[in-house]
Design a protein around this motif. Structure first.
Motif, PDB file in Angstrom:
ATOM      1  N   GLY A 133     -71.345 -84.527  49.101  1.00 51.31           N
ATOM      2  CA  GLY A 133     -71.222 -85.911  48.879  1.00 51.31           C
ATOM      3  C   GLY A 133     -71.108 -87.050  49.993  1.00 51.31           C
ATOM      4  N   MET A 134     -70.164 -86.291  50.990  1.00 51.95           N
ATOM      5  CA  MET A 134     -70.156 -87.058  52.380  1.00 51.95           C
ATOM      6  C   MET A 134     -71.233 -87.041  52.993  1.00 51.95           C
ATOM      7  N   ARG A 135     -72.066 -85.883  53.165  1.00 48.48           N
ATOM      8  CA  ARG A 135     -73.312 -86.228  53.873  1.00 48.48           C
ATOM      9  C   ARG A 135     -74.577 -87.095  53.437  1.00 48.48           C
ATOM     10  N   THR A 136     -74.330 -87.134  51.996  1.00 52.27           N
ATOM     11  CA  THR A 136     -75.281 -88.029  51.263  1.00 52.27           C
ATOM     12  C   THR A 136     -74.780 -89.463  51.662  1.00 52.27           C
ATOM     13  N   LYS A 137     -73.589 -89.553  51.497  1.00 52.84           N
ATOM     14  CA  LYS A 137     -73.036 -91.123  52.107  1.00 52.84           C
ATOM     15  C   LYS A 137     -73.498 -91.437  53.479  1.00 52.84           C
ATOM     16  N   LEU A 138     -73.480 -90.381  54.267  1.00 50.64           N
ATOM     17  CA  LEU A 138     -74.009 -90.573  55.686  1.00 50.64           C
ATOM     18  C   LEU A 138     -75.193 -90.912  55.687  1.00 50.64           C
ATOM     19  N   GLU A 139     -76.354 -90.337  55.022  1.00 45.73           N
ATOM     20  CA  GLU A 139     -77.647 -90.775  54.760  1.00 45.73           C
ATOM     21  C   GLU A 139     -77.723 -92.183  54.673  1.00 45.73           C
ATOM     22  N   PHE A 140     -77.150 -92.604  53.530  1.00 44.94           N
ATOM     23  CA  PHE A 140     -77.256 -93.997  53.112  1.00 44.94           C
ATOM     24  C   PHE A 140     -76.779 -94.984  54.186  1.00 44.94           C
ATOM     25  N   ALA A 141     -75.747 -94.738  54.716  1.00 46.89           N
ATOM     26  CA  ALA A 141     -75.197 -95.459  55.853  1.00 46.89           C
ATOM     27  C   ALA A 141     -76.166 -95.407  57.070  1.00 46.89           C
ATOM     28  N   ILE A 142     -76.916 -94.473  57.479  1.00 47.48           N
ATOM     29  CA  ILE A 142     -78.067 -94.578  58.511  1.00 47.48           C
ATOM     30  C   ILE A 142     -79.139 -95.313  58.077  1.00 47.48           C
ATOM     31  N   ALA A 143     -79.495 -95.256  56.776  1.00 53.02           N
ATOM     32  CA  ALA A 143     -80.543 -95.757  56.095  1.00 53.02           C
ATOM     33  C   ALA A 143     -80.574 -97.274  56.061  1.00 53.02           C
ATOM     34  N   PHE A 144     -79.505 -97.856  55.719  1.00 56.72           N
ATOM     35  CA  PHE A 144     -79.030 -99.298  55.801  1.00 56.72           C
ATOM     36  C   PHE A 144     -78.890-100.045  57.077  1.00 56.72           C
TER      37      PHE A 144
END
Length: 287
Positions: A133-144
């Motif tokens: 879940g933390m890795r997915t959150k990181l992906e969203f942080a990068i995307a935005f």
């Protein structure tokens, strides 16, 4: 109207699977949900439209640009979140952020730090210590954090708890409210798409069964529950599919508001995306 995505006759053939002549046009500033069972072609469609795997097509434009002639211009305006991004597990979020500042011309390091804080992600810990879940959150942080015009997500909310999924859905709503921002999300979690999708594409065994505005699906389709013997009272033209259960029958109907006036003593509920998937893949036709 400006289009974020135009696909005409996109085909990808494998030995045991074919993504067959997919065509649709997605307006800019909208959210598209792609649904379908495992192996239906959702990931193949995304990988082909990104040029990750080769395919045949008559036309493939992203943000008004042809994929064959302007791939680099397209990529600079895209953010893509896969189920597994594949960053080195010994990197920290800050190291990834510094690396991406050389990749994206619009990279905003302050915004990236802000999202790390918002999502409760440690900036200096290695990815190997992160949960799924933390890795997915990181992906969203990068995307935005690099001002994308088109956000593409393939099963990106898998592994997220319901509270954070709801936060992500709110972020996607905010993102798509700007006219030039578009979202494409392929997901098994159809209840999420019920909350945010403007358009829905349904893939089944490599074929596009429909591409429709979500509001039209909600207004047109309904679920009627009745006795098996009641089926003979229905016009086959109004029945999309039916499914017999132990004690009754559930029927996917179209023109639900018109039918509600005819059968006033029966409740016809709106059909969810999960309902549509189940009926289209496991339902029977009324003869």
């Amino acid at each position: 109207m400006t289009h974020a995505l135009v696909i005409e006759n996109l085909t990808k053939r494998y030995k045991d699977f074919t993504l067959d002549k997919i065509s649709f046009t997605l307006p800019q500033g909208t959210i598209l949900g792609i649904i379908g069972e495992n192996g239906s072609g959702k990931s193949t469609l995304i990988n082909t439209m990104l040029g990750i795997i080769p395919s045949d097509y008559s036309r493939l434009d992203i943000l008004g640009r042809d994929l064959k002639t302007k791939p680099n211009e397209i990529k600079s305006d895209l953010a893509v979140i896969f189920d597994d991004a594949g960053y080195d597990e010994y990197f920290t979020p800050l190291q990834i952020g510094r690396f991406l500042s050389y990749v994206y011309p619009n990279w905003n390091m302050n915004m990236f730090r802000s999202y790390l804080h918002r999502f409760g992600l440690p900036a200096k810990k290695r990815l190997k210590t992160f949960s799924r879940g933390m890795r997915t959150k990181l992906e969203f942080a990068i995307a935005f954090s690099h001002d994308p015009k088109f956000l593409i997500m393939d099963e990106a909310t898998n592994g997220l708890d319901p509270i954070f999924r709801d936060e992500i859905l709110e972020l996607l709503r905010e993102f798509s409210e700007e006219e030039n921002h578009t979202v494409l999300i392929a997901s098994h979690i159809t209840s999420d798409l019920d909350k945010i999708a403007d358009y829905v594409a349904f893939l089944h065994q490599g074929k596009l069964l429909f591409f429709q505005p979500y509001d039209k699906l909600q207004n047109e389709y309904g679920i009627l529950t009745c006795k098996n013997s009641f089926l003979c009272n229905l016009n086959p033209a109004d029945v999309v599919f039916y499914r017999k259960e132990e004690y009754n029958c559930r029927v996917l109907v179209k023109n639900r508001f018109a039918l509600a006036k005819i059968f006033q003593d029966m409740e016809i509920l709106p059909a969810t995306l999960e309902d549509l998937m189940l009926f289209y893949t496991k339902g029977e036709k009324l003869k």
